[in-house]
Design a protein around this motif. Structure first.
Motif, PDB file in Angstrom:
ATOM      1  N   SER A  87      34.025  28.294  40.948  1.00 20.46           N
ATOM      2  CA  SER A  87      33.764  27.458  39.774  1.00 20.46           C
ATOM      3  C   SER A  87      34.376  26.065  39.870  1.00 20.46           C
ATOM      4  O   SER A  87      34.329  25.297  38.908  1.00 20.46           O
ATOM      5  CB  SER A  87      34.297  28.156  38.518  1.00 20.46           C
ATOM      6  OG  SER A  87      35.718  28.266  38.563  1.00 20.46           O
ATOM      7  N   ASN A  88      34.964  25.741  41.021  1.00 19.66           N
ATOM      8  CA  ASN A  88      35.640  24.453  41.217  1.00 19.66           C
ATOM      9  C   ASN A  88      36.729  24.239  40.167  1.00 19.66           C
ATOM     10  O   ASN A  88      36.924  23.141  39.655  1.00 19.66           O
ATOM     11  CB  ASN A  88      34.636  23.292  41.178  1.00 19.66           C
ATOM     12  CG  ASN A  88      35.138  22.066  41.932  1.00 19.66           C
ATOM     13  OD1 ASN A  88      35.833  22.184  42.945  1.00 19.66           O
ATOM     14  ND2 ASN A  88      34.799  20.882  41.447  1.00 19.66           N
ATOM     15  N   GLY A  89      37.453  25.316  39.876  1.00 14.72           N
ATOM     16  CA  GLY A  89      38.601  25.233  38.986  1.00 14.72           C
ATOM     17  C   GLY A  89      38.317  25.486  37.521  1.00 14.72           C
ATOM     18  O   GLY A  89      39.248  25.518  36.713  1.00 14.72           O
ATOM     19  N   ARG A  90      37.055  25.699  37.142  1.00 12.91           N
ATOM     20  CA  ARG A  90      36.737  25.913  35.724  1.00 12.91           C
ATOM     21  C   ARG A  90      37.235  27.257  35.213  1.00 12.91           C
ATOM     22  O   ARG A  90      37.709  27.369  34.082  1.00 12.91           O
ATOM     23  CB  ARG A  90      35.220  25.797  35.513  1.00 12.91           C
ATOM     24  CG  ARG A  90      34.695  24.374  35.582  1.00 12.91           C
ATOM     25  CD  ARG A  90      33.165  24.382  35.655  1.00 12.91           C
ATOM     26  NE  ARG A  90      32.591  23.039  35.520  1.00 12.91           N
ATOM     27  CZ  ARG A  90      32.552  22.129  36.473  1.00 12.91           C
ATOM     28  NH1 ARG A  90      33.088  22.412  37.659  1.00 12.91           N
ATOM     29  NH2 ARG A  90      32.014  20.945  36.270  1.00 12.91           N
ATOM     30  N   LEU A  91      37.093  28.289  36.023  1.00 12.53           N
ATOM     31  CA  LEU A  91      37.497  29.628  35.612  1.00 12.53           C
ATOM     32  C   LEU A  91      38.969  29.857  35.925  1.00 12.53           C
ATOM     33  O   LEU A  91      39.505  29.332  36.898  1.00 12.53           O
ATOM     34  CB  LEU A  91      36.639  30.680  36.320  1.00 12.53           C
ATOM     35  CG  LEU A  91      35.146  30.632  35.980  1.00 12.53           C
ATOM     36  CD1 LEU A  91      34.367  31.603  36.859  1.00 12.53           C
ATOM     37  CD2 LEU A  91      34.920  30.945  34.509  1.00 12.53           C
ATOM     38  N   CYS A  92      39.615  30.650  35.091  1.00 19.58           N
ATOM     39  CA  CYS A  92      41.055  30.908  35.222  1.00 19.58           C
ATOM     40  C   CYS A  92      41.284  32.191  36.011  1.00 19.58           C
ATOM     41  O   CYS A  92      40.771  33.250  35.637  1.00 19.58           O
ATOM     42  CB  CYS A  92      41.672  31.026  33.828  1.00 19.58           C
ATOM     43  SG  CYS A  92      43.399  31.541  33.821  1.00 19.58           S
ATOM     44  N   ASN A  93      42.025  32.113  37.094  1.00 19.87           N
ATOM     45  CA  ASN A  93      42.442  33.311  37.836  1.00 19.87           C
ATOM     46  C   ASN A  93      43.726  33.827  37.188  1.00 19.87           C
ATOM     47  O   ASN A  93      44.820  33.399  37.507  1.00 19.87           O
ATOM     48  CB  ASN A  93      42.634  33.011  39.323  1.00 19.87           C
ATOM     49  CG  ASN A  93      43.613  31.879  39.582  1.00 19.87           C
ATOM     50  OD1 ASN A  93      43.819  31.005  38.727  1.00 19.87           O
ATOM     51  ND2 ASN A  93      44.220  31.865  40.758  1.00 19.87           N
ATOM     52  N   VAL A  94      43.583  34.743  36.275  1.00 18.00           N
ATOM     53  CA  VAL A  94      44.679  35.138  35.383  1.00 18.00           C
ATOM     54  C   VAL A  94      45.817  35.816  36.154  1.00 18.00           C
ATOM     55  O   VAL A  94      45.605  36.703  36.977  1.00 18.00           O
ATOM     56  CB  VAL A  94      44.155  36.056  34.257  1.00 18.00           C
ATOM     57  CG1 VAL A  94      43.562  37.345  34.819  1.00 18.00           C
ATOM     58  CG2 VAL A  94      45.251  36.352  33.250  1.00 18.00           C
ATOM     59  N   LYS A  95      47.031  35.392  35.853  1.00 17.95           N
ATOM     60  CA  LYS A  95      48.216  36.055  36.393  1.00 17.95           C
ATOM     61  C   LYS A  95      48.547  37.238  35.490  1.00 17.95           C
ATOM     62  O   LYS A  95      48.503  37.134  34.261  1.00 17.95           O
ATOM     63  CB  LYS A  95      49.399  35.089  36.443  1.00 17.95           C
ATOM     64  CG  LYS A  95      49.206  33.914  37.398  1.00 17.95           C
ATOM     65  CD  LYS A  95      50.410  32.989  37.364  1.00 17.95           C
ATOM     66  CE  LYS A  95      50.203  31.799  38.287  1.00 17.95           C
ATOM     67  NZ  LYS A  95      51.361  30.864  38.247  1.00 17.95           N
ATOM     68  N   HIS A  96      48.883  38.367  36.087  1.00 16.02           N
ATOM     69  CA  HIS A  96      49.188  39.548  35.292  1.00 16.02           C
ATOM     70  C   HIS A  96      50.177  40.445  36.028  1.00 16.02           C
ATOM     71  O   HIS A  96      50.370  40.321  37.237  1.00 16.02           O
ATOM     72  CB  HIS A  96      47.914  40.318  34.925  1.00 16.02           C
ATOM     73  CG  HIS A  96      47.031  40.651  36.095  1.00 16.02           C
ATOM     74  ND1 HIS A  96      46.295  39.711  36.796  1.00 16.02           N
ATOM     75  CD2 HIS A  96      46.750  41.840  36.690  1.00 16.02           C
ATOM     76  CE1 HIS A  96      45.605  40.291  37.751  1.00 16.02           C
ATOM     77  NE2 HIS A  96      45.871  41.583  37.720  1.00 16.02           N
ATOM     78  N   ARG A  97      50.788  41.335  35.279  1.00 17.94           N
ATOM     79  CA  ARG A  97      51.754  42.278  35.829  1.00 17.94           C
ATOM     80  C   ARG A  97      51.666  43.576  35.016  1.00 17.94           C
ATOM     81  O   ARG A  97      51.018  43.625  33.962  1.00 17.94           O
ATOM     82  CB  ARG A  97      53.180  41.729  35.759  1.00 17.94           C
ATOM     83  CG  ARG A  97      53.715  41.600  34.330  1.00 17.94           C
ATOM     84  CD  ARG A  97      55.121  41.033  34.288  1.00 17.94           C
ATOM     85  NE  ARG A  97      55.627  40.968  32.909  1.00 17.94           N
ATOM     86  CZ  ARG A  97      56.809  40.450  32.564  1.00 17.94           C
ATOM     87  NH1 ARG A  97      57.591  39.918  33.497  1.00 17.94           N
ATOM     88  NH2 ARG A  97      57.194  40.454  31.303  1.00 17.94           N
ATOM     89  N   VAL A  98      52.338  44.609  35.497  1.00 15.21           N
ATOM     90  CA  VAL A  98      52.461  45.858  34.752  1.00 15.21           C
ATOM     91  C   VAL A  98      53.945  46.134  34.568  1.00 15.21           C
ATOM     92  O   VAL A  98      54.701  46.124  35.545  1.00 15.21           O
ATOM     93  CB  VAL A  98      51.779  47.030  35.486  1.00 15.21           C
ATOM     94  CG1 VAL A  98      52.012  48.329  34.733  1.00 15.21           C
ATOM     95  CG2 VAL A  98      50.291  46.764  35.651  1.00 15.21           C
ATOM     96  N   GLN A  99      54.349  46.371  33.332  1.00 14.78           N
ATOM     97  CA  GLN A  99      55.736  46.710  33.041  1.00 14.78           C
ATOM     98  C   GLN A  99      55.847  48.150  32.571  1.00 14.78           C
ATOM     99  O   GLN A  99      54.939  48.686  31.920  1.00 14.78           O
ATOM    100  CB  GLN A  99      56.296  45.781  31.968  1.00 14.78           C
ATOM    101  CG  GLN A  99      56.726  44.415  32.494  1.00 14.78           C
ATOM    102  CD  GLN A  99      57.961  43.924  31.764  1.00 14.78           C
ATOM    103  OE1 GLN A  99      58.005  43.909  30.542  1.00 14.78           O
ATOM    104  NE2 GLN A  99      58.967  43.508  32.505  1.00 14.78           N
ATOM    105  N   CYS A 100      56.956  48.766  32.924  1.00 19.08           N
ATOM    106  CA  CYS A 100      57.238  50.124  32.475  1.00 19.08           C
ATOM    107  C   CYS A 100      57.721  50.064  31.033  1.00 19.08           C
ATOM    108  O   CYS A 100      58.795  49.516  30.756  1.00 19.08           O
ATOM    109  CB  CYS A 100      58.289  50.767  33.369  1.00 19.08           C
ATOM    110  SG  CYS A 100      58.803  52.400  32.810  1.00 19.08           S
ATOM    111  N   LYS A 101      56.944  50.611  30.126  1.00 20.77           N
ATOM    112  CA  LYS A 101      57.284  50.612  28.704  1.00 20.77           C
ATOM    113  C   LYS A 101      57.803  51.958  28.232  1.00 20.77           C
ATOM    114  O   LYS A 101      58.526  52.040  27.242  1.00 20.77           O
ATOM    115  CB  LYS A 101      56.048  50.242  27.876  1.00 20.77           C
ATOM    116  CG  LYS A 101      55.435  48.890  28.216  1.00 20.77           C
ATOM    117  CD  LYS A 101      56.336  47.752  27.813  1.00 20.77           C
ATOM    118  CE  LYS A 101      55.631  46.411  28.002  1.00 20.77           C
ATOM    119  NZ  LYS A 101      56.501  45.264  27.649  1.00 20.77           N
TER     120      LYS A 101
END
Length: 311
Positions: free
Chosen positions: A225-239
């Motif tokens: 997308s030439n930078g238009r779309l966001c490559n989301v940062k994510h993680r999983v936490q132990c809740k």
């Protein structure tokens, strides 16, 4: 703080007319890089059977699980390691293919019923991933393209070993997905997925609910997308101290062809940001430089390459 009260969009795939739905998918993908979907067409009964199958397969002995080796880089079994001590997962490339599913099942001595569930699930979720990508492409006025219809899917079926002493720790480190788009079946009984709000940098929890799937955009979507779309940062936490089971479907760019933005995304006001790159090359960059949270894009960003005098 700003962003904490915002809610990740949940989109009903049957409720909204196509054009408006496509626009909502685009807006969520640009703003957040993720959204949730309901009425997605994947039967809840199939999702439940898949979760049970995944749970059963993870009970296999470690030496048997290690038979699940890479088909493409990073696609095989990932055992518990120091970097991710609470997490293990299998990888299956093109699970909708009976041949690929049978090869995987032969190695793990899966039953005939489990084989059938894997193939049905692969076809259903893979089809959904491609349909969502098609809608996203069409939202930019690129209707008629078969961009994503022949792209392959890789599946990762995961188990998190959460215990009382691990509450508050990362179950999976902060990262971006390398592919174009990911469809995730979370665990209705155990949460922990958090995404980074691109505007504020705050972590936003993704609450799982029955018959709801989460969609993430990856590094290849940002490149395409030439930078238009966001490559989301994510993680999983132990809740909480419970076992967590998840199934991820990664829609990948072709492993043997480079990806670059359509001409409609490049003009005087929007110069080309990235060097054309294949899925395989981007995976090798991530591995070579031990990058997880989108930093690998620096190595294909034209400004970075020019500044560093790298060809």
């Amino acid at each position: 703080m700003e962003g904490l009260n915002e809610v990740i969009p949940t989109l009903d795939l049957h409720e909204t007319p196509d054009k408006l739905l496509n626009q909502k998918i685009r807006e969520a993908s640009e703003r957040w890089g993720c959204f949730k979907v309901t009425n997605h067409g994947v039967p809840f009964s199939l999702m439940a059977k898949m979760k049970k199958t995944v749970t059963d397969l993870h009970e296999r002995p470690v030496e048997m699980k290690m038979r699940n080796t890479d088909v493409i880089l990073g696609s095989g079994y990932k055992p518990i390691i120091e970097l991710n001590p609470l997490y293990e997962s299998f990888g299956v490339f093109d699970m909708a293919s009976p041949l690929a599913a049978n090869t995987f099942c032969d190695l793990l001595e899966a039953s005939a019923d489990q084989r059938e569930i894997l193939v049905k699930y692969g076809k259903a979720i893979g089809g959904l991933a491609k349909d969502l990508a098609r809608r996203l492409v069409e939202s930019y006025g690129l209707a008629g393209t078969d961009l994503c219809q022949k792209w392959p899917c890789q599946f990762r079926i995961s188990k998190y070993h959460f215990k009382p002493e691990t509450i508050g720790r990362n179950g999976l480190i902060l990262h971006t997905d390398p592919g174009f788009l990911t469809v995730l079946q979370g665990d209705d009984d155990v949460g922990g997925l958090e995404v980074v709000d691109p505007s504020s940098g705050n972590y936003i929890p993704i609450n799982t609910s029955p018959n709801t799937l989460t969609v993430n955009l990856g590094d290849m979507a940002k490149i395409w997308s030439n930078g238009r779309l966001c490559n989301v940062k994510h993680r999983v936490q132990c809740k909480e101290a419970k076992t967590r089971i998840t199934i991820s479907c990664f829609l990948l760019a072709p492993t043997d062809r480079v990806v670059e933005p359509p001409s409609e995304f490049v003009d005087a006001e929007h110069p080309r940001l990235f060097k054309p790159v294949s899925d395989g090359k981007l995976r090798r960059i991530r591995l070579r430089h031990n990058t997880h949270a989108g930093e690998s894009l620096n190595f294909v960003t034209l400004k970075y390459l020019n500044d560093q005098n790298i060809d």
